[in-house]
Motif scaffolding. Structure first.
Motif, PDB file in Angstrom:
ATOM      1  N   ASN A 182       0.760  -1.165   0.210  1.00 59.69           N
ATOM      2  CA  ASN A 182      -0.008  -0.153  -0.091  1.00 59.69           C
ATOM      3  C   ASN A 182       0.952   1.546   0.056  1.00 59.69           C
ATOM      4  O   ASN A 182       1.730   1.364   0.853  1.00 59.69           O
ATOM      5  CB  ASN A 182      -0.909   0.094   1.271  1.00 59.69           C
ATOM      6  CG  ASN A 182      -1.951   1.216   1.192  1.00 59.69           C
ATOM      7  OD1 ASN A 182      -1.359   2.477   1.279  1.00 59.69           O
ATOM      8  ND2 ASN A 182      -3.246   0.973   0.952  1.00 59.69           N
ATOM      9  N   LEU A 185       1.634   3.094   3.454  1.00 60.23           N
ATOM     10  CA  LEU A 185       2.544   2.364   4.035  1.00 60.23           C
ATOM     11  C   LEU A 185       3.782   2.532   3.794  1.00 60.23           C
ATOM     12  O   LEU A 185       4.695   2.734   4.807  1.00 60.23           O
ATOM     13  CB  LEU A 185       2.276   0.917   4.235  1.00 60.23           C
ATOM     14  CG  LEU A 185       0.705   0.373   4.594  1.00 60.23           C
ATOM     15  CD1 LEU A 185       0.640  -1.196   4.410  1.00 60.23           C
ATOM     16  CD2 LEU A 185       0.736   0.694   6.196  1.00 60.23           C
ATOM     17  N   SER A 289      -1.995   1.618   9.500  1.00 59.52           N
ATOM     18  CA  SER A 289      -2.226   0.295   9.013  1.00 59.52           C
ATOM     19  C   SER A 289      -3.730   0.014   9.308  1.00 59.52           C
ATOM     20  O   SER A 289      -4.578  -0.390   8.504  1.00 59.52           O
ATOM     21  CB  SER A 289      -1.398  -0.693   9.493  1.00 59.52           C
ATOM     22  OG  SER A 289      -0.159  -0.593   9.093  1.00 59.52           O
ATOM     23  N   SER A 290      -4.320   0.108  10.654  1.00 59.78           N
ATOM     24  CA  SER A 290      -5.354  -0.059  11.188  1.00 59.78           C
ATOM     25  C   SER A 290      -6.547   1.004  10.506  1.00 59.78           C
ATOM     26  O   SER A 290      -7.554   0.541   9.996  1.00 59.78           O
ATOM     27  CB  SER A 290      -5.638   0.475  12.532  1.00 59.78           C
ATOM     28  OG  SER A 290      -4.478  -0.239  13.289  1.00 59.78           O
ATOM     29  N   ALA A 293      -7.028  -0.462   7.002  1.00 60.45           N
ATOM     30  CA  ALA A 293      -7.709  -1.772   7.075  1.00 60.45           C
ATOM     31  C   ALA A 293      -9.202  -1.455   7.490  1.00 60.45           C
ATOM     32  O   ALA A 293     -10.242  -1.975   6.818  1.00 60.45           O
ATOM     33  CB  ALA A 293      -7.234  -2.564   8.296  1.00 60.45           C
ATOM     34  N   ALA A 298      -6.977  -1.294   2.589  1.00 59.27           N
ATOM     35  CA  ALA A 298      -6.099  -2.166   2.421  1.00 59.27           C
ATOM     36  C   ALA A 298      -6.671  -3.492   3.359  1.00 59.27           C
ATOM     37  O   ALA A 298      -7.537  -3.283   4.019  1.00 59.27           O
ATOM     38  CB  ALA A 298      -4.673  -1.919   3.153  1.00 59.27           C
ATOM     39  N   THR A 300      -6.924  -6.763   5.964  1.00 60.75           N
ATOM     40  CA  THR A 300      -6.473  -6.968   7.148  1.00 60.75           C
ATOM     41  C   THR A 300      -5.378  -8.008   6.867  1.00 60.75           C
ATOM     42  O   THR A 300      -4.318  -7.522   7.729  1.00 60.75           O
ATOM     43  CB  THR A 300      -7.304  -7.722   8.071  1.00 60.75           C
ATOM     44  OG1 THR A 300      -8.550  -7.211   7.991  1.00 60.75           O
ATOM     45  CG2 THR A 300      -7.062  -7.996   9.531  1.00 60.75           C
ATOM     46  N   THR A 302      -2.802  -7.746   4.582  1.00 58.25           N
ATOM     47  CA  THR A 302      -1.797  -6.957   4.111  1.00 58.25           C
ATOM     48  C   THR A 302      -1.409  -5.917   5.548  1.00 58.25           C
ATOM     49  O   THR A 302      -0.226  -5.663   5.541  1.00 58.25           O
ATOM     50  CB  THR A 302      -2.415  -5.667   3.024  1.00 58.25           C
ATOM     51  OG1 THR A 302      -2.898  -6.537   1.832  1.00 58.25           O
ATOM     52  CG2 THR A 302      -1.304  -4.811   2.645  1.00 58.25           C
ATOM     53  N   ALA A 303      -2.420  -5.498   5.988  1.00 60.77           N
ATOM     54  CA  ALA A 303      -1.962  -4.634   7.156  1.00 60.77           C
ATOM     55  C   ALA A 303      -1.112  -5.361   8.094  1.00 60.77           C
ATOM     56  O   ALA A 303      -0.181  -4.915   8.832  1.00 60.77           O
ATOM     57  CB  ALA A 303      -3.326  -4.129   7.856  1.00 60.77           C
TER      58      ALA A 303
END
Ligand SMILES: Nc1ncnc2c1ncn2[C@@H]1O[C@H](COP(=O)(O)OP(=O)(O)OP(=O)(O)O)[C@@H](O)[C@H]1O
Length: 579
Positions: A182, A185, A289-290, A293, A298, A300, A302-303
């Motif tokens: 992502n 990220l 990340s959260s 998600a 993205a 979960t 991937t996160a």
């Protein structure tokens, strides 16, 4: 000697003074570049260290990412993909160990080989600077350079360039991998990577450098003071001056500790940033990340995989962040080592000149010498001719310049003007090793090496036979000394011959002169510590074995000068015949 190490400059002050604490980036970069040049012969080893380190760090990140993906896929989605991912994770985890070992091995191979070359260069430099310039350096300072400063360079050669390369490559690869998962990220990771591996070390470098440099200097001064107090301990005790010296030692120690405290404080700030920023980075990364998600940008999977990878990507970067403070003592030490290399010798050795076939004459015409920074010339107009078979005594008041004249005739110091030739060749055109084979010297102070008495005598002729050594010792009236030492000629002398009297040490120096095959020998007060009886024996033995050699003897003693065919007086920088 490697030329990049020994490039000369106009510096004429001791290493302890000729460098400043200015930690400007340009000079630090110049020092780093000069240090890096020493690594060129082993560049392949460096590449191997970088390859092992990069692969090792990437494998550790990827193994955790694969393991995280494998667990999630295996438990939640029951797809067979979890198996190859688990296998890949295990293989990479297993490879991490040997790769880390390889990285350490190659780094240390590089460091130890480079340090060995630097040590050889330091000893070469000391030989080049001896004796005139070495005296100015201060023994304590030299000891600090030779021992501690050189040891500190290990950090640069083993723990700097390859970690920087490894951190740069792994950070770029991790950024790309995370950006593929992502872009947000990837961007978040890149910001924190730059902060940890670039901003933190650069910010902490300058203040730490200043403190580290002050500490290295203070350490050198403290060592000088300690050696001075040890050498002069008897005088200090006899004069009741121990407390003054104690106070000087205390003040020097405090100065060093103060610099060390400042250094530790600067390192502390670096440690604080190095410990905190990764934690903040992780919190921010988990939050991003959260958010990705929960907002559906993205998955979960991937996160979680990205978080796992990001968490394990820090060790390579932290070692670079720590360099900000950890490397500064090394850079300060390197400046001091290079200052020694750059010291201009009082006399440049001649290597591409003429070799002397023998000794016909030493001739000085209108010879003058002035010490740098001195107000007056020490020798102003010396005219002297020495031919084989001569015995010349030189007398003069204290400070008249007799020892200086010997130094100039030996080419330990370069004359300021006038002509000086040996066997018709101007002295600076004679190859130094050839000059030393024709001229030798017995100085006022005899240094005794920590080896046997026999080897101490054989210093002037290392391949001398046992018989030759015994004969030289006998002529120098050492028989009774040998009889008293537990091991005789093989007795090992220590601590500059502590167990011998000054007169006995002088006899060892005279024995060295007997062994020497140089046709011209210059003696500086050779019998000043001997009683009249011994002095007479030694002088007679010297003249007995003289043959075609020429002897120049500096002495205050009429009894010694009486043995000489010719006596000259040095006064106001000129030599004039006395008889
Ligand atoms: N490294 C130096 N730097 C500057 N001046 C020096 C240095 N060494 C000696 N001198 C000065 O040069 C002069 C001559 O010194 P030198 O030691 O040659 O005299 P000397 O005749 O051998 O003395 P002595 O009889 O006391 O041994 C002295 O004034 C001394 O202070």
């Amino acid at each position: 000697m490697t030329s990049s190490m020994t490039g000369t400059s106009s510096a004429t002050r001791p290493a302890s003074q000729s460098t400043s604490a200015s930690g400007n980036t340009a000079s630090t970069l110049r020092t780093a570049k000069r240090m890096a040049k020493q690594m060129l012969p082993l560049i392949n080893v460096e590449f191997r260290a970088i390859a092992c380190g990069t692969a090792g760090h990437l494998f550790s990140v990827w193994s955790v990412m694969c393991a995280a993906a494998s667990i999630i896929l295996g438990f939640t989605q029951h797809t067979p993909l979890w198996i190859p991912l688990a296998v890949a994770a295990i293989i990479m985890a297993l490879l991490r160990g040997p790769l880390a070992y390889g990285e350490q091995l190659f780094n240390h191979q590089m460091a130890f080989s480079t340090l060995r070359d630097i040590r050889i260069s330091v000893f070469d430099t000391m030989r080049r600077l001896a004796p005139a310039k070495l005296k100015e350096q201060g023994r304590g300072n030299l000891v600090t350079v030779i021992t501690e400063d050189i040891e500190l360079l290990e950090i640069f050669y083993a723990h700097t360039l390859s970690p920087i390369a490894i951190a740069t490559i792994t950070a770029l690869v991790n950024t790309v991998v995370l950006a593929v998962l992502n872009p947000w990220l990837g961007l978040t990771a890149l910001v924190f990577y730059i902060l940890i591996a670039l901003v933190v070390p650069l910010l902490s470098a300058k203040p730490t450098y200043r403190a580290a440099f002050a500490e290295r200097q203070a350490q050198g001064e403290l060592h000088s003071l300690v050696l001075e107090s040890l050498d002069g301990r008897e005088e200090l005790l006899a004069m009741g001056a121990s407390s003054t010296t104690q106070a000087r030692l205390r003040s020097a120690t405090e100065k060093m500790l103060d610099a060390r405290t400042r250094n530790q404080r600067a390192a502390g700030w670096n440690g604080l940033a190095t410990e905190s920023i990764p934690l903040i980075a992780i919190m921010v990364f988990v939050t991003v990340s959260s958010w990705l998600a929960t907002t559906g940008q993205a998955s979960t999977l991937t996160a979680i995989v990205a978080i796992a990878g990001f968490l394990t990507s820090f060790p390579a970067l932290i070692s670079v962040a720590r360099l900000g403070s950890g490397l500064q003592p090394t850079m300060a030490a390197a400046r001091r080592v290079f200052a020694l290399f750059d010291e201009t010798p009082a006399v440049e050795e001649t290597e591409d000149g003429s070799d002397l076939k023998g000794f016909d004459a030493l001739e000085a015409t209108s010879l003058a010498f002035r010490y740098p920074h001195a107000r007056h010339t020490t020798l102003s107009d010396v005219n002297l001719r020495i031919v084989p078979g001569d015995t010349i005594g030189i007398q003069g008041e204290n400070g008249a310049g007799k020892s200086t004249l010997i130094d100039v005739l030996m080419r330990f110091r370069e004359r300021s003007s006038g002509d000086l030739s040996v066997s018709g060749v101007s002295i600076e055109a004679v190859n130094t090793h050839s000059l030393r084979s024709q001229e030798s010297m017995v100085s006022q102070d005899t240094f005794i090496f920590s080896t046997s008495l026999a080897e101490n005598i054989a210093v002037s002729k290392p391949d001398a036979s046992r018989e030759q050594i015994e004969a030289a010792a006998h002529k120098a009236c050492l028989d009774e000394v040998i009889a008293e030492l537990p091991g005789g000629l093989d007795h090992v002398l220590e601590r500059n011959g502590d167990e011998l009297s000054e007169g006995q040490k002088q006899r060892i120096a005279v024995a060295r002169a007997f062994l020497s095959e140089a046709p011209l020998v210059l003696f500086d007060e050779p019998t000043s510590n001997m009683d009249a009886l011994l002095e007479g024996q030694v002088m007679r033995a010297l003249l007995d074995q003289q043959a075609d050699s020429a002897f120049v003897v500096v002495s205050h003693r009429p009894a010694v000068l009486a043995y000489m065919k010719q006596v000259l007086t040095l006064d106001h920088g000129r030599l004039s015949p006395t008889r």
